[in-house]
Scaffold this motif. Structure first.
Motif, PDB file in Angstrom:
ATOM      1  N   GLU A   7      42.040  48.548  41.769  1.00 38.55           N
ATOM      2  CA  GLU A   7      42.201  48.797  40.335  1.00 38.55           C
ATOM      3  C   GLU A   7      40.938  49.485  39.806  1.00 38.55           C
ATOM      4  OE1 GLU A   7      44.893  45.069  38.885  1.00 38.55           O
ATOM      5  OE2 GLU A   7      43.055  44.640  39.994  1.00 38.55           O
ATOM      6  N   LYS A   8      41.139  50.517  38.989  1.00 39.37           N
ATOM      7  CA  LYS A   8      40.030  51.323  38.501  1.00 39.37           C
ATOM      8  C   LYS A   8      39.566  50.853  37.119  1.00 39.37           C
ATOM      9  CE  LYS A   8      41.228  55.502  41.067  1.00 39.37           C
ATOM     10  NZ  LYS A   8      41.505  56.954  40.984  1.00 39.37           N
ATOM     11  N   ILE A   9      38.254  50.631  37.009  1.00 43.37           N
ATOM     12  CA  ILE A   9      37.657  50.162  35.762  1.00 43.37           C
ATOM     13  C   ILE A   9      36.557  51.127  35.345  1.00 43.37           C
ATOM     14  CG2 ILE A   9      36.404  48.282  34.638  1.00 43.37           C
ATOM     15  CD1 ILE A   9      37.641  46.366  36.651  1.00 43.37           C
ATOM     16  N   LEU A  10      36.536  51.465  34.054  1.00 45.81           N
ATOM     17  CA  LEU A  10      35.512  52.338  33.497  1.00 45.81           C
ATOM     18  C   LEU A  10      34.649  51.542  32.523  1.00 45.81           C
ATOM     19  CD1 LEU A  10      34.238  55.135  33.049  1.00 45.81           C
ATOM     20  CD2 LEU A  10      36.029  55.592  31.354  1.00 45.81           C
ATOM     21  N   GLU A  24      27.389  45.909  38.079  1.00 50.91           N
ATOM     22  CA  GLU A  24      26.983  45.139  39.257  1.00 50.91           C
ATOM     23  C   GLU A  24      27.810  43.868  39.419  1.00 50.91           C
ATOM     24  OE1 GLU A  24      22.791  44.549  38.933  1.00 50.91           O
ATOM     25  OE2 GLU A  24      22.314  46.685  39.174  1.00 50.91           O
ATOM     26  N   ALA A  25      28.172  43.241  38.292  1.00 46.69           N
ATOM     27  CA  ALA A  25      28.999  42.032  38.366  1.00 46.69           C
ATOM     28  C   ALA A  25      30.398  42.368  38.895  1.00 46.69           C
ATOM     29  CB  ALA A  25      29.099  41.382  36.984  1.00 46.69           C
ATOM     30  N   ASP A  30      35.898  43.453  45.813  1.00 48.85           N
ATOM     31  CA  ASP A  30      36.374  44.610  46.568  1.00 48.85           C
ATOM     32  C   ASP A  30      37.619  45.240  45.951  1.00 48.85           C
ATOM     33  OD1 ASP A  30      34.340  44.307  48.391  1.00 48.85           O
ATOM     34  OD2 ASP A  30      35.535  43.065  49.756  1.00 48.85           O
ATOM     35  N   ARG A  31      38.362  44.480  45.129  1.00 43.89           N
ATOM     36  CA  ARG A  31      39.624  45.010  44.592  1.00 43.89           C
ATOM     37  C   ARG A  31      39.416  45.965  43.407  1.00 43.89           C
ATOM     38  NH1 ARG A  31      39.271  39.694  42.958  1.00 43.89           N
ATOM     39  NH2 ARG A  31      39.468  39.244  40.716  1.00 43.89           N
TER      40      ARG A  31
END
Length: 209
Positions: A7-10, A24-25, A30-31
């Motif tokens: 899953e992509k997070i910005l 960093e958190a 890994d997902r």
């Protein structure tokens, strides 16, 4: 069996230490696939290039604010979940963010573990509503409507829980917040008398007063 896509997070924040703390958190998992931007304009450029499942954005930033970024994301029709964070919370700002489709509105300084927990919750909810039990694609409109409903409810609970004062002040806050959330002109709060089985007006707000 095909490997599940991450899953992509910005993460968007002009204050580098806060941005790095969040990145960093999240990188511990890994997902997730994490990208970062230092302002709304850079974030929007990344958004136009690829899709993100979730955005964590500061509100006050130079160039393009978090609210402007949220507006732009919704204008291009993207249904990414958006978490807003700010050091200067206000009821009007929080309500505005919820109405424009933010799933949460978090006050700085925040607990990083709580933020990570909320990221996991919103992404899991997103996955459940977008994909049916048989693996078929869900309905984006239904997902956005359900997310908006849950976000508004959560925000109302948080505001009321953090309201200081006696019952009358809490009642006033409930009525004021209700008007702001629905964009109404008047609101009444009635208390139910179990002994007599009827309602008694407690707070009445109207533009005609």
């Amino acid at each position: 069996m095909a490997e599940k896509m991450r899953e992509k997070i910005l993460v968007v924040d002009d204050y580098y230490p806060t941005r790095r703390l969040i990145v960093e958190a999240l990188n511990q998992f890994d997902r997730y696939e994490i990208s970062e931007a230092e302002d709304g304009r850079e974030a929007l450029g990344l958004f136009r290039a690829e899709h993100y499942d979730l955005v964590i954005s500061d509100v006050v930033m130079p160039g393009m604010s978090g609210m402007e970024l949220l507006n732009s994301i919704r204008e291009i029709g993207d249904d990414a979940s958006v978490i807003m964070i700010t050091a200067h919370p206000a009821v009007e700002l929080g309500v505005s963010a919820m109405k424009k489709g933010a799933v949460d509105f978090i006050k700085k300084p925040f607990d990083i573990d709580e933020l990570i927990y909320k990221v996991d919750i919103y992404l899991r909810e997103r996955s459940l509503f977008q994909t049916g039990r048989d693996g078929e694609e869900g309905h984006p409109v239904r997902w956005r409507d359900k997310t908006h409903q849950l976000s508004v409810q959560s925000y109302i609970y948080d505001v009321i829980e953090n309201t200081e004062g006696d019952n009358d002040q809490i009642f006033e806050k409930i009525v004021d917040l209700s008007i702001k959330v629905v964009g109404g002109e008047s609101c009444s709060l009635l208390l139910f008398d179990e002994d007599n089985g009827d309602f008694h007006p407690k707070i009445i707000h109207s533009d005609d007063e």
